[in-house]
Write a protein that holds these residues in place. Structure first.
Motif, PDB file in Angstrom:
ATOM      1  N   HIS A   1     -69.527  31.327 102.932  1.00 22.00           N
ATOM      2  CA  HIS A   1     -68.349  32.181 103.140  1.00 22.00           C
ATOM      3  C   HIS A   1     -68.003  32.867 101.822  1.00 22.00           C
ATOM      4  O   HIS A   1     -67.338  32.268 100.972  1.00 22.00           O
ATOM      5  CB  HIS A   1     -67.156  31.344 103.603  1.00 22.00           C
ATOM      6  CG  HIS A   1     -67.313  30.754 104.968  1.00 22.00           C
ATOM      7  ND1 HIS A   1     -66.801  31.347 106.095  1.00 22.00           N
ATOM      8  CD2 HIS A   1     -67.935  29.634 105.406  1.00 22.00           C
ATOM      9  CE1 HIS A   1     -67.085  30.619 107.168  1.00 22.00           C
ATOM     10  NE2 HIS A   1     -67.777  29.559 106.771  1.00 22.00           N
ATOM     11  N   ALA A   2     -68.405  34.109 101.675  1.00 21.67           N
ATOM     12  CA  ALA A   2     -68.154  34.811 100.415  1.00 21.67           C
ATOM     13  C   ALA A   2     -66.670  34.826 100.021  1.00 21.67           C
ATOM     14  O   ALA A   2     -66.349  34.635  98.850  1.00 21.67           O
ATOM     15  CB  ALA A   2     -68.705  36.231 100.494  1.00 21.67           C
ATOM     16  N   PRO A   3     -65.736  35.041 100.959  1.00 19.52           N
ATOM     17  CA  PRO A   3     -64.329  35.149 100.541  1.00 19.52           C
ATOM     18  C   PRO A   3     -63.728  33.825 100.084  1.00 19.52           C
ATOM     19  O   PRO A   3     -62.650  33.810  99.500  1.00 19.52           O
ATOM     20  CB  PRO A   3     -63.618  35.653 101.810  1.00 19.52           C
ATOM     21  CG  PRO A   3     -64.504  35.219 102.924  1.00 19.52           C
ATOM     22  CD  PRO A   3     -65.904  35.331 102.384  1.00 19.52           C
ATOM     23  N   GLN A   4     -64.399  32.739 100.329  1.00 16.36           N
ATOM     24  CA  GLN A   4     -63.860  31.439  99.903  1.00 16.36           C
ATOM     25  C   GLN A   4     -64.347  31.053  98.508  1.00 16.36           C
ATOM     26  O   GLN A   4     -63.925  30.040  97.952  1.00 16.36           O
ATOM     27  CB  GLN A   4     -64.232  30.359 100.934  1.00 16.36           C
ATOM     28  CG  GLN A   4     -63.568  30.592 102.304  1.00 16.36           C
ATOM     29  CD  GLN A   4     -64.032  29.610 103.361  1.00 16.36           C
ATOM     30  OE1 GLN A   4     -64.684  28.613 103.077  1.00 16.36           O
ATOM     31  NE2 GLN A   4     -63.723  29.904 104.623  1.00 16.36           N
TER      32      GLN A   4
ATOM     33  N   THR B   1     -70.557  37.773  93.935  1.00 16.72           N
ATOM     34  CA  THR B   1     -71.894  38.375  93.814  1.00 16.72           C
ATOM     35  C   THR B   1     -72.487  38.129  92.430  1.00 16.72           C
ATOM     36  O   THR B   1     -73.705  37.983  92.311  1.00 16.72           O
ATOM     37  CB  THR B   1     -71.885  39.882  94.152  1.00 16.72           C
ATOM     38  OG1 THR B   1     -70.792  40.512  93.502  1.00 16.72           O
ATOM     39  CG2 THR B   1     -71.743  40.085  95.643  1.00 16.72           C
ATOM     40  N   ARG B   2     -71.669  38.049  91.395  1.00 21.72           N
ATOM     41  CA  ARG B   2     -72.214  37.698  90.076  1.00 21.72           C
ATOM     42  C   ARG B   2     -72.829  36.304  90.123  1.00 21.72           C
ATOM     43  O   ARG B   2     -73.898  36.048  89.574  1.00 21.72           O
ATOM     44  CB  ARG B   2     -71.127  37.762  88.990  1.00 21.72           C
ATOM     45  CG  ARG B   2     -70.860  39.177  88.481  1.00 21.72           C
ATOM     46  CD  ARG B   2     -70.081  39.184  87.172  1.00 21.72           C
ATOM     47  NE  ARG B   2     -68.759  38.583  87.281  1.00 21.72           N
ATOM     48  CZ  ARG B   2     -67.688  39.219  87.767  1.00 21.72           C
ATOM     49  NH1 ARG B   2     -67.779  40.459  88.198  1.00 21.72           N
ATOM     50  NH2 ARG B   2     -66.515  38.602  87.818  1.00 21.72           N
ATOM     51  N   ALA B   3     -72.138  35.381  90.782  1.00 21.65           N
ATOM     52  CA  ALA B   3     -72.651  34.006  90.876  1.00 21.65           C
ATOM     53  C   ALA B   3     -73.904  33.953  91.754  1.00 21.65           C
ATOM     54  O   ALA B   3     -74.865  33.245  91.440  1.00 21.65           O
ATOM     55  CB  ALA B   3     -71.567  33.083  91.436  1.00 21.65           C
ATOM     56  N   LEU B   4     -73.901  34.711  92.838  1.00 24.56           N
ATOM     57  CA  LEU B   4     -75.078  34.763  93.718  1.00 24.56           C
ATOM     58  C   LEU B   4     -76.286  35.280  92.943  1.00 24.56           C
ATOM     59  O   LEU B   4     -77.394  34.742  93.035  1.00 24.56           O
ATOM     60  CB  LEU B   4     -74.780  35.675  94.913  1.00 24.56           C
ATOM     61  CG  LEU B   4     -75.878  35.808  95.972  1.00 24.56           C
ATOM     62  CD1 LEU B   4     -76.071  34.491  96.714  1.00 24.56           C
ATOM     63  CD2 LEU B   4     -75.541  36.937  96.963  1.00 24.56           C
TER      64      LEU B   4
ATOM     65  N   GLU C   1     -75.717  44.335  97.905  1.00 21.72           N
ATOM     66  CA  GLU C   1     -76.851  45.266  97.846  1.00 21.72           C
ATOM     67  C   GLU C   1     -77.356  45.424  96.406  1.00 21.72           C
ATOM     68  O   GLU C   1     -78.558  45.410  96.147  1.00 21.72           O
ATOM     69  CB  GLU C   1     -76.416  46.625  98.419  1.00 21.72           C
ATOM     70  CG  GLU C   1     -77.438  47.737  98.317  1.00 21.72           C
ATOM     71  CD  GLU C   1     -78.620  47.570  99.287  1.00 21.72           C
ATOM     72  OE1 GLU C   1     -78.536  46.703 100.173  1.00 21.72           O
ATOM     73  OE2 GLU C   1     -79.613  48.305  99.137  1.00 21.72           O
ATOM     74  N   GLN C   2     -76.402  45.520  95.464  1.00 18.78           N
ATOM     75  CA  GLN C   2     -76.774  45.728  94.061  1.00 18.78           C
ATOM     76  C   GLN C   2     -77.481  44.523  93.438  1.00 18.78           C
ATOM     77  O   GLN C   2     -78.181  44.652  92.434  1.00 18.78           O
ATOM     78  CB  GLN C   2     -75.532  46.062  93.229  1.00 18.78           C
ATOM     79  CG  GLN C   2     -74.937  47.418  93.557  1.00 18.78           C
ATOM     80  CD  GLN C   2     -73.524  47.567  93.009  1.00 18.78           C
ATOM     81  OE1 GLN C   2     -73.156  46.925  92.032  1.00 18.78           O
ATOM     82  NE2 GLN C   2     -72.723  48.419  93.639  1.00 18.78           N
TER      83      GLN C   2
END
Lengths: 424, 424
Positions: free
Chosen positions: A70-73, A114-117, A144-145
């Motif tokens: 869950h990205a928002p969490q 996304t930085r952590a991903l 995407e980036q």
């Protein structure tokens, strides 16, 4: 010489099947046209002259797969895990997700995610956003980036949800279709995925509407299944005509079959559910840390493996505190050991090769030939530097992998390749 | 003004009791003569003019306590955890420990252990060495240099042990006494501790001899207790006259009482053992990760807390893969949740305040007034930088602590003070 080929040199290890790790202390992993051509001790003549990057004795493994997050969490990870699932959703998860109505917040928070991903060893992921379309588009732009291959879902929820995080049925279906149309041709790495939150937050009409969208657009779908006893009882109450929780999805034609489906958790399946998942080829996202943190229990992963069912790992941030799929492997092993010790001696604990298989080839199958270095697999590779763990000269490649699983963090992940393209 | 006083400024948090965390967003933690003088919002007049180190909003917590760790197993951590206790000892732990017969190996391997100990948030530890006296002295020399306060034990084992890792009874007792005499006055930070490995590897004569040494030198003692079902059955076979495993120590007068005693694990106590531990004030080293890794189960920590028994946390490297006591806290919470979910709904899962208490004041009590910032406690403090976790400005001090417990690694530990002296 092939212009679209190159080799990475290092200590290569990958899964052949869930019991078999293949490793080579120093070898060449060759990529041709974005796919694995093979692992060789010396460069075969037809690849003579291709560029070689020499990583010394660094470890090279297939990219890891996160089947449920869950990205928002992410911003709220590692907080408020003193409750079981349903009160945890109401007290922590829903209030956090409601903040994504605001685009500025979404941009900041999804930036962190996304930085952590990007810094992780994950190369492919199935991601929940929130119900908000603008925020979901922001997430897709940001993922995407990173170059990570992702399925991302705008969440649907039209009942049993707080006033600031709910849609009407019509809004939910219409917004989803509009969002889907906006995605077409927009991304190279991100794809949309239908994402009804779970049965309790989706009305029958909404599920029917999503089923129609799925058939119209041939879309994959992700949701939650049989995570917690209270949740299962609630679903049974909402759908008294069903034999199992999965049946409530099946009623609307959205439980695997033609369109690939990921169901997170599957901690407490009954026999009817096992058979239905098996028959329909449903992918199970096993999320061991989350299932510990919010007291759900431990899924019978050994059963899934024995029945040749489709199963991979999920971080389930923020039920899970950690985005690392290495940690998910360690947690899967530990949880299976406690399941064996405390509850059921018929299911042997998971092994390191099994956990690694789940995290690579098991979850990767959702994308096709992904998660291994066998010939013809998509060339997703991660280069790992384990020198800070000391002892890399003393241990076998498999032992070094084992230590990475238990001890690594983002410092150990130094390069990532996806479909043959270096993204980090 | 007091010349032996100074203040650290930051976000301070500590345990008052196992349910109560005391925190202050920005405050002064004052040290006077190596002890805590208090935590204040403004510097009290009697301390005006003392040196102040301003750590901004960094977190300041009491140093963490590791009540159980095997230094010689550090090099082998995170490997070979596919077995239960007894075969694990024979296959992995004993062969590794046998290498410490060689001083050069010991110096190299213990160097790795002490560097990691130094980099961790641990300020006090109870440490197993091996049976080798020269290697044990090397370990003590190295730990001494870290400034960490440690009890260290030359291990005793004269039966049921491999040929290359065993002593005769006489050798074991004599070597121990000689080692003890050599320790007197030699170290500021390290103290010796009697360390019979566990009942199965110590003959009755050896236990009797160690009991005499304990009474002669007034020494603390550490060992293992009730970790695994096969081990417990074996002890019952070796000592058929006992009511519980602990009774086999009690027979030789080495189970708490006058001389402080740490028993690691205590996963499966029966009522007789609970009562005996309680009566004798035995310290329990709860080692949740090890108990998961080698399939031992989950200790009933809630029972220990409810009965006001003495209990702290141990990393138990290398049954545990991690030296971090933060990870031990997270594991203690998770293991207690699975114990609740899979086995016994009468014992509620541990909370974050409880896990933090175990890791600080609970274990610290072994050293006296250690592990809290209440007035008069020894000034052991760790300064933590959580900025890489993002969000330190958004969360309360307690929430930041919670995130540190679940997410931190050695990068977050920036300074350590022990007894008022900065050691890092």
């Amino acid at each position: 010489m092939n212009n679209n080929a190159f080799a990475l040199k290092g200590s290569v290890i990958y899964s052949q099947d869930c019991n078999t790790l293949v490793s080579a202390a120093t070898s060449y992993l060759i990529c041709e046209d974005g796919k694995v051509a093979g692992v060789f001790e010396t460069i075969p003549s037809r690849f003579e002259g291709i560029p070689i990057t020499d990583y010394g004795n660094k470890l090279i493994i297939p990219g890891l797969i996160d089947l449920h997050v869950h990205a928002p969490q992410y911003t709220y990870r590692a907080l408020g895990m003193d409750l079981e699932l349903l009160p945890w959703l109401n007290t922590y998860a829903f209030p956090e997700e409601a903040k994504y109505a605001e685009e500025a917040y979404a941009r900041k928070a999804y930036g962190r995610f996304t930085r952590a991903l990007s810094a992780s060893a994950t190369t492919r992921a199935a991601i929940f956003a929130t119900l908000h379309v603008p925020a979901t588009n922001i997430l897709m732009d940001l993922v995407e980036q990173t170059g990570v291959q992702a399925y991302i879902g705008k969440v649907n929820m039209d009942r049993n949800s707080p006033d600031n995080l709910i849609e009407t049925t019509v809004q939910s279906v219409e917004a989803t279709e509009k969002w889907l149309k906006g995605c077409v041709g927009r991304y190279e790495n991100c794809k949309p995925m239908l994402t009804p939150r779970f049965i309790p937050s989706c009305s029958n009409e909404l599920m029917a509407g999503l089923g129609e969208l799925q058939r119209k657009y041939k879309l994959p779908l992700q949701s939650h299944l049989s995570e917690n006893a209270s949740e299962i009882a609630w679903v049974q109450q909402l759908h008294p005509d069903t034999h199992c929780y999965g049946d409530a999805y099946e009623k609307y034609g959205v439980f695997g079959g033609e369109c690939p489906t990921i169901m997170a958790h599957c901690v407490h399946p009954n026999e009817a559910e096992l058979e239905l998942m098996d028959k329909n080829g449903v992918f199970i996202a096993h999320c061991p840390q989350s299932n510990m943190n919010i007291c759900s229990g431990v899924a019978p992963v050994r059963t899934y493996l024995e029945r040749n069912m489709r199963v991979g790992l999920g971080s389930d941030v923020a039920g899970g505190a950690d985005l690392s799929i290495f940690k998910a492997m360690a947690d899967a092993i530990r949880a299976s050991k406690l399941r064996w010790a405390l509850k059921d001696k018929t299911l042997a604990p998971l092994t390191v090769p099994e956990a690694f298989y789940l995290a690579t080839k098991g979850g990767g199958a959702f994308w096709g030939k992904v998660g291994s270095f066998e010939e013809g697999y998509e060339f997703d590779a991660v280069v790992l530097d384990d020198s800070n763990l000391e002892g890399s000269e003393e241990f076998s490649v498999q032992q070094r992998l084992e230590r990475i699983i238990y001890l690594s963090d983002d410092r150990n992940v130094i390069h990532k390749f996806i479909k043959g393209k270096q993204i980090r």
